[in-house]
Design an enzyme around this catalytic site. Structure first.
Site, PDB file in Angstrom:
ATOM      1  N   CYS A  65     -28.666 -42.312 109.805  1.00 46.45           N
ATOM      2  CA  CYS A  65     -28.260 -41.024 109.248  1.00 46.45           C
ATOM      3  C   CYS A  65     -28.135 -41.111 107.715  1.00 46.45           C
ATOM      4  O   CYS A  65     -29.151 -41.254 107.051  1.00 46.45           O
ATOM      5  CB  CYS A  65     -27.001 -40.527 109.927  1.00 46.45           C
ATOM      6  SG  CYS A  65     -26.923 -38.727 109.970  1.00 46.45           S
ATOM      7  N   HIS A 119     -28.541 -40.847 115.707  1.00 47.83           N
ATOM      8  CA  HIS A 119     -27.529 -41.891 115.945  1.00 47.83           C
ATOM      9  C   HIS A 119     -27.812 -42.642 117.243  1.00 47.83           C
ATOM     10  O   HIS A 119     -27.289 -42.266 118.299  1.00 47.83           O
ATOM     11  CB  HIS A 119     -26.138 -41.265 116.018  1.00 47.83           C
ATOM     12  CG  HIS A 119     -25.673 -40.705 114.723  1.00 47.83           C
ATOM     13  ND1 HIS A 119     -24.872 -41.400 113.859  1.00 47.83           N
ATOM     14  CD2 HIS A 119     -25.919 -39.510 114.135  1.00 47.83           C
ATOM     15  CE1 HIS A 119     -24.630 -40.657 112.791  1.00 47.83           C
ATOM     16  NE2 HIS A 119     -25.259 -39.506 112.938  1.00 47.83           N
ATOM     17  N   GLU A 162     -26.615 -45.307 118.145  1.00 49.16           N
ATOM     18  CA  GLU A 162     -25.400 -46.010 118.610  1.00 49.16           C
ATOM     19  C   GLU A 162     -24.648 -45.247 119.699  1.00 49.16           C
ATOM     20  O   GLU A 162     -23.897 -45.844 120.460  1.00 49.16           O
ATOM     21  CB  GLU A 162     -24.471 -46.323 117.431  1.00 49.16           C
ATOM     22  CG  GLU A 162     -23.742 -45.142 116.800  1.00 49.16           C
ATOM     23  CD  GLU A 162     -24.527 -44.432 115.696  1.00 49.16           C
ATOM     24  OE1 GLU A 162     -25.776 -44.541 115.683  1.00 49.16           O
ATOM     25  OE2 GLU A 162     -23.902 -43.753 114.862  1.00 49.16           O
TER      26      GLU A 162
HETATM   27  N1  GLN Z   1     -24.020 -36.606 105.139  1.00 46.10           N
HETATM   28  C1  GLN Z   1     -25.329 -36.638 105.706  1.00 46.10           C
HETATM   29  C2  GLN Z   1     -25.759 -35.282 106.249  1.00 46.10           C
HETATM   30  O1  GLN Z   1     -24.939 -34.445 106.514  1.00 46.10           O
HETATM   31  C3  GLN Z   1     -25.434 -37.705 106.751  1.00 46.10           C
HETATM   32  C4  GLN Z   1     -24.568 -37.480 107.957  1.00 46.10           C
HETATM   33  C5  GLN Z   1     -24.317 -38.714 108.771  1.00 46.10           C
HETATM   34  O2  GLN Z   1     -24.515 -39.842 108.308  1.00 46.10           O
HETATM   35  N2  GLN Z   1     -23.824 -38.542 109.972  1.00 46.10           N
HETATM   36  O3  GLN Z   1     -26.922 -35.060 106.450  1.00 46.10           O
END
Ligand code: GLN
Length: 533
Positions: free
Chosen positions: A383, A509, A511
């Site tokens: 992310c 994600h 995970e």
């Molecule tokens: N802050 C980033 C976004 O909103 C990444 C979000 C995250 O790492 N969950 O796109």
């Protein structure tokens, strides 16, 4: 089974005793007998969900496939049971009250005073029983957050009391307490447990089973004393001693007979074998690995390891399946600069760049990416971690000075990461990100294709910003491949650098979907590459 059985897990004496792990372990044991089980968490706070909570307040925010921002205990449930949870598996007081207030405004209670009892308690009971509708599950295990005696948890305990009374044969209550050890006298003290059971009894609930968390073995005498003073059967006093790994807990609970007592209390015949073969095979791997793999997790919440719970557990699964012991170094991203990165990251077999929000620590993450890329160290960006990979590549390979994400620098001349179109009009903070599972189409001939072995994958998301497609051609012409794309929106989900040994960034994600019996291929392959380095 014809009737769904409801098991409640409450906690006393102290918080953080591991109700989630005990609940998940019991779920696992019942599932291993062939039953259909689901775990639920009721959280007594007023937030609608934990999505707006700082990870330092409440640990990681877990995301379900249906896009619910959930308590991290749901991660334990999924990792232990290998079954997906949904929005209905996690309810907060905020949501209970919101539902009741909406109905009040709608006129559903016209003429009546809306009260905690019966309206709030009815709504709590409705949310518990909802998981038992259509006979989807044989057992619903509901964990009540907080500690007995808290003002916030009173309506929940009252709901448990009503269900225990109205559905006697189909409900039981497990109370988890702490038995402290007094070194000065060399004794385990049961008084806090007695008091917390009294508290529960005062609220009208008699626990059927007590699980005693302890750092020292609970003697027969202690068990007898607790049984006598708390009105529970002797074999319903279960010891839960400290163990090396949380994955040992189901086996300990099996040895203590927790599942057997539960079945007896619920009138279910104890006639099915418990198949823990695969679980034990995993435990053997986990416990017998001799050599280490050293992974650095670069993030800004590393002072509270619970903030990265699912990532840590995924790495533990992946290391065990690679026959290695995980040596995880938690590295505070703010500490890293271009000058000191070699020193801080020296000796790591692999580097994982954590997800996150906001500016703090991102320059450190970008420096860590640079170090990994230039030194060909296996690197996984998740992310915000993936976004940092794109920013670093833009700045240092494409020469786009000041390239950034508009989340972190709104006036950047090169918006390589920008807000998603669908997010531009979103004003509300809670539950409004791009959340939950979405498809991603994988490009042939890429590393990611060889890892998943599939054309279309589905992974969970939680973000507002995305890779800016205006830069895609320039990235690809210079060696960074966009190897996974959302087929509906064209959103870049995966980037990879084929000239490096293992360098992959994912907008999703992985995970959230690694479980003990179904470890995630991306983590397995990342750890494998780290070992081979
Ligand atoms: N802050 C980033 C976004 O909103 C990444 C979000 C995250 O790492 N969950 O796109």
């Amino acid at each position: 089974m014809s009737d769904t059985k409801y098991i409640f897990v409450t906690g006393g004496v102290a918080s953080s005793l591991g109700k989630g792990i005990i609940s998940a372990s019991l779920g696992k044991l019942l599932q291993a007998r062939g039953y259909r089980v689901t775990n639920q968490k009721l959280d007594p706070y007023i937030n609608i969900d934990p999505g707006t909570l700082n990870p330092y307040e409440h640990g990681e925010c877990y995301v379900t496939v249906d896009g619910h921002e959930a308590d991290l205990d749901l991660g334990h449930y999924e990792r232990f049971l290998n079954v997906q949870t949904h929005k209905s598996n996690n309810i907060t007081s905020g949501r209970i009250y919101q539902n009741v207030i909406q109905r009040e405004r709608h006129g559903d209670f016209l003429g009546k005073t809306v009260q905690v009892i019966p309206h709030i308690t009815d709504e709590i009971i409705r949310n518990i029983k909802q998981l038992g509708t259509n006979n989807q599950f044989d057992f619903v295990i509901t964990e009540i957050g907080g500690t007995v005696g808290d003002i916030e948890s009173l309506p929940y305990i009252e709901s448990v009391r009503q269900m225990l009374w109205n559905m006697r044969k189909n409900c039981c209550c497990i109370h988890l307490t702490y038995v402290p050890y007094l070194a000065a006298t060399g004794e385990l003290k049961t008084k806090p447990t007695q008091h917390s059971v009294k508290e529960l009894q005062q609220e009208g609930v008699q626990p059927d089973i007590l699980v005693l968390r302890t750092e020292h073995p609970v003697t027969k005498e202690v068990r007898k004393k607790v049984a006598l003073f708390c009105n529970v059967d002797l074999d319903a006093v279960i010891e839960s001693a400290d163990v090396k790994t949380i994955y040992e807990v189901p086996i300990r609970m099996q040895k203590e007979g927790l599942d057997k007592v539960v079945l007896r209390k619920l009138g279910v015949p104890d006639d099915k074998p418990t198949d823990m073969k695969d679980w034990n095979a995993f435990l053997d791997k986990l416990n017998n690995a001799k050599e280490e793999v050293k992974i650095g997790l670069v993030g800004k919440y590393v002072k509270l390891p619970d903030a990265y719970k699912s990532i840590t557990e995924s790495l533990i699964h992946a290391s065990a399946y690679n026959n290695r012991k995980l040596n995880l170094k938690l590295i505070l991203s703010e500490d890293i600069t271009e000058e000191n990165s070699a020193k801080i990251l020296d000796g790591l077999d692999g580097i994982l760049i954590a997800p996150g929000f906001g500016e703090r620590g991102t320059e450190g993450k970008i420096s860590a990416v640079k170090f990994a890329r230039e030194n060909n160290i296996p690197c996984l960006g998740i992310c915000l971690g993936m976004q940092c990979m794109a920013i670093e590549f833009a700045r240092n390979v494409l020469g786009l000075k000041g390239a950034h994400s508009t989340e972190l620098d709104p006036s950047t001349p090169y918006k390589v990461i920008d807000i998603m179109e669908s997010q531009k009009t979103v004003l509300q903070k809670g539950g409004s990100m791009r959340l939950g599972a979405f498809n991603c189409e994988i490009k042939d001939g890429t590393l990611i294709k060889s890892i998943y072995g599939k054309d279309i994958i589905s992974e969970r998301h939680r973000h507002r910003f995305e890779f800016n497609n205006e830069y895609k051609a320039e990235f690809e012409a210079n060696g960074m491949i966009c190897s996974g794309i959302n087929p509906e929106t064209n959103l870049v989900e995966i980037i990879e650098l084929p000239q490096n040994k293992w360098f992959i960034g994912v907008q999703f994600h992985p995970e959230y979907s690694s479980t003990v019996l179904n470890p995630h291929p991306l983590f397995i392959n990342f750890v494998k590459a780290a070992i081979e380095k």
